[in-house]
Design a protein around this motif. Structure first.
Motif, PDB file in Angstrom:
ATOM      1  N   UNK A 185      -2.771  -9.269 -32.762  1.00 13.62           N
ATOM      2  CA  UNK A 185      -3.136  -8.640 -34.022  1.00 13.62           C
ATOM      3  C   UNK A 185      -4.473  -9.131 -34.569  1.00 13.62           C
ATOM      4  N   UNK A 186      -4.990 -10.239 -34.004  1.00 13.35           N
ATOM      5  CA  UNK A 186      -6.268 -10.779 -34.486  1.00 13.35           C
ATOM      6  C   UNK A 186      -7.390  -9.786 -34.193  1.00 13.35           C
ATOM      7  N   UNK A 187      -8.153  -9.430 -35.223  1.00 10.47           N
ATOM      8  CA  UNK A 187      -9.204  -8.420 -35.104  1.00 10.47           C
ATOM      9  C   UNK A 187     -10.564  -9.095 -35.293  1.00 10.47           C
ATOM     10  N   UNK A 188     -11.488  -8.798 -34.393  1.00 10.87           N
ATOM     11  CA  UNK A 188     -12.833  -9.354 -34.489  1.00 10.87           C
ATOM     12  C   UNK A 188     -13.668  -8.532 -35.458  1.00 10.87           C
ATOM     13  N   UNK A 189     -14.346  -9.210 -36.363  1.00  9.95           N
ATOM     14  CA  UNK A 189     -15.232  -8.565 -37.326  1.00  9.95           C
ATOM     15  C   UNK A 189     -16.573  -8.279 -36.636  1.00  9.95           C
ATOM     16  N   UNK A 190     -16.634  -7.183 -35.894  1.00  7.92           N
ATOM     17  CA  UNK A 190     -17.815  -6.863 -35.102  1.00  7.92           C
ATOM     18  C   UNK A 190     -19.037  -6.615 -35.966  1.00  7.92           C
ATOM     19  N   UNK A 191     -18.870  -5.853 -37.039  1.00  2.00           N
ATOM     20  CA  UNK A 191     -20.002  -5.569 -37.919  1.00  2.00           C
ATOM     21  C   UNK A 191     -20.550  -6.851 -38.536  1.00  2.00           C
ATOM     22  N   UNK A 192     -19.661  -7.728 -38.971  1.00  5.46           N
ATOM     23  CA  UNK A 192     -20.097  -9.000 -39.537  1.00  5.46           C
ATOM     24  C   UNK A 192     -20.876  -9.822 -38.537  1.00  5.46           C
ATOM     25  N   UNK A 193     -20.432  -9.828 -37.276  1.00  3.31           N
ATOM     26  CA  UNK A 193     -21.131 -10.579 -36.235  1.00  3.31           C
ATOM     27  C   UNK A 193     -22.510  -9.987 -35.976  1.00  3.31           C
ATOM     28  N   UNK A 194     -22.603  -8.652 -35.946  1.00  2.00           N
ATOM     29  CA  UNK A 194     -23.884  -7.976 -35.708  1.00  2.00           C
ATOM     30  C   UNK A 194     -24.872  -8.262 -36.835  1.00  2.00           C
ATOM     31  N   UNK A 195     -24.381  -8.425 -38.056  1.00  2.00           N
ATOM     32  CA  UNK A 195     -25.257  -8.741 -39.179  1.00  2.00           C
ATOM     33  C   UNK A 195     -25.615 -10.221 -39.233  1.00  2.00           C
ATOM     34  N   UNK A 196     -24.638 -11.092 -38.940  1.00  2.00           N
ATOM     35  CA  UNK A 196     -24.827 -12.528 -39.134  1.00  2.00           C
ATOM     36  C   UNK A 196     -25.786 -13.144 -38.121  1.00  2.00           C
ATOM     37  N   UNK A 197     -25.596 -12.837 -36.836  1.00  2.00           N
ATOM     38  CA  UNK A 197     -26.388 -13.503 -35.790  1.00  2.00           C
ATOM     39  C   UNK A 197     -27.886 -13.235 -35.944  1.00  2.00           C
ATOM     40  N   UNK A 198     -28.334 -11.962 -36.058  1.00  2.00           N
ATOM     41  CA  UNK A 198     -29.774 -11.763 -36.250  1.00  2.00           C
ATOM     42  C   UNK A 198     -30.279 -12.281 -37.595  1.00  2.00           C
TER      43      UNK A 198
END
Length: 509
Positions: A206-219
């Protein structure tokens, strides 16, 4: 005498069994390779620049790229731990770190080494928060301090062993061995994890990865660090590259903050934890001190190697007093924290770091080595007294079920400080050196160690230490908001609240 059946719940909760000791020992051993690798690499920046015929500002990305990769990967730790399990995530991280170490040892130029170091950082970024979260979950708040004293042993001895070992390898073997030496540590750690480590909390699909957050945070992180690095190179914030990097970082970072605060499910970096005062204060103090701590780890050995003309090994031995001071401080830390409180110990540590930095802001070509060594002892005492209590305060202030997210957030901000300090202060050094170099000398890496030209560069090394001193002073602000000394009853109540899932942590004033 109290029997097993007669033990109270409090006594039982404070007991550390063999499984916990094994877990702490394996996590300590597993982190040693990464810490050893970082300390070895710092003393080898000069030789790497010569080997690849590259500028110091370029080669410093061997360190900064590694730290930045760790920073970018850290937020994935909590999700990976929930989705795949802590044991499986640790095995993956060690395998990636092993591969990155092998490839770094085979690098053929500066860009390839930087790329392979990024791969290493991905492995290292997953290992640290997952390992500490696993220990925190297994131990609970009452036993966490005792176990953390074992887990931090590598942080004590890696700075003692790493620079000297790096000096021996670079001077008498090859720079490649500063990476290849990680291989046996990784293999042994993988074996120990397979043998003794088990998941405390079962993984869930059930654990969901916050893909949008990762795309914003890393750059956003990359842009901010690049922008500050370019500002250091230009001597200000008016350059196009600096403004572009900082602008992109601020825009993406703001978008991430808005996203993270709006997201109902877990964000890749849980910013809601910063509503807990002790957690926020511990994080900010640790991040600012990381700038001061990591930022000088390249200028320090370079000063001895270039201006003083020492070998890599000699320059590493000159750094030993700081590690010894750190060791002494951490060995006394638990007793001091109980007697004086986290706030007092941290503030005293920050002041000691500032005092220990002062001789370096006026350094010249012929300083007193005794004074420099004594200053590093004081600086090490301060770093030990200021860095460790912030981590304990932050982890102890949140409920048990959010510890994985708390460890990820804590280490993200600490690595942001480390990356920022390494990139900016090294570039500041190179910029100052270029101003004092004769026209016929292309860069710092081309200066003959111990020559008249090298002696003329001594004042260039003052600038990064002024920056480090400024950040040290800035750390006093969040340190004032750390918890003070608490009565035993209040401490027990706070620990009990933190241990019970679903209850808010009790904050001390």
């Amino acid at each position: 005498m109290t029997t097993q059946q007669e033990r109270t719940p409090v006594e039982e909760s404070e007991r550390i069994g063999p499984d916990l000791w094994w877990l702490a020992a394996i996590m300590a051993f597993g982190s040693f390779a990464g810490l050893l690798d970082a300390t070895i690499t710092n003393v080898a920046i000069g030789p790497l620049a010569s080997a690849f015929d590259a500028e110091i500002a370029t080669v410093q990305w061997v360190v900064t790229g590694y730290l930045l990769a760790i920073t970018a990967t850290l937020p994935l730790g909590a999700w990976a731990m929930a989705r795949f399990g802590a044991r499986e995530t640790l095995l993956f991280s060690q395998a990636v770190f092993l591969l990155g170490s092998l490839l770094s040892g085979l690098a053929w130029d500066a860009p390839s080494l930087i790329g392979f170091r990024v791969l290493q950082g991905i492995g290292g970024g997953l290992a640290l928060p997952v390992g500490q979260a696993l220990i925190a979950q297994a131990a609970g708040p009452r036993r966490l301090t005792k176990l953390m004293s074992l887990v931090t042993v590598p942080a004590l001895f890696a700075p003692l062993v790493g620079p000297s070992l790096g000096g021996v390898l670079v001077d008498h073997a090859s720079w490649r061995w500063i990476f290849l030496i990680n291989v046996p540590f990784c293999l042994a750690t993988i074996g120990l994890i397979l043998w003794r480590v088990r998941n405390v909390i079962a993984p869930t699909k059930d654990a969901v990865l916050d893909t949008l957050g990762l795309v914003l945070l890393v750059p956003a992180l990359a842009g901010l660090i690049y922008g500050f690095s370019e500002a250091g190179a230009a001597g200000g914030f008016t350059g196009t590259r600096a403004l572009a990097g900082l602008g992109a970082g601020v825009v993406l970072g703001t978008a991430f903050v808005a996203h993270a605060l709006r997201r109902r499910s877990e964000a890749v970096l849980d910013l809601r934890l910063f509503r807990v005062r002790d957690f926020a204060a511990g994080n900010l103090a640790s991040m600012v001190m990381a700038v001061a701590m990591y930022g000088v780890l390249i200028p320090l050995p370079l000063y001895f190697q270039v201006v003083q003309g020492t070998s890599v090994l000699e320059s590493a031995l000159m750094l030993l007093p700081q590690s010894l001071g750190y060791l002494v401080a951490v060995s006394l830390l638990q007793r001091l924290t109980v007697a004086l409180g986290v706030r007092t110990v941290t503030l005293a540590g920050v002041v000691l770091v500032g005092v220990g930095t002062l001789p370096y802001v006026v350094i010249d070509a012929d300083p007193s080595r005794f004074l420099l060594g004594a200053a590093l002892v004081v600086r090490g005492l301060g770093l030990g007294a200021s860095m460790m209590p912030t981590m304990t305060a932050a982890f102890s202030s949140v409920p048990k079920e959010v510890v994985p997210r708390a460890t990820s957030a804590f280490h993200v901000f600490q690595r942001i400080g480390a990356s920022l300090g390494t990139a900016v202060l090294t570039v500041v050094l190179q910029n100052e050196a270029l101003r004092h170099l004769p026209e016929e000398v292309p860069g710092l890496a081309a200066v003959a160690p111990g020559s008249a030209v090298a002696h003329g560069l001594a004042s260039s090394f003052r600038a990064p230490f002024w920056w480090a001193l400024a950040f040290t002073a800035l750390a006093l602000v969040p340190a004032f908001f750390l918890p003070g000394r608490r009565p035993a009853a209040a401490a027990d109540e706070a620990d009990g609240s933190a241990a019970r899932p679903g209850t808010a942590p009790v904050l001390s004033e």
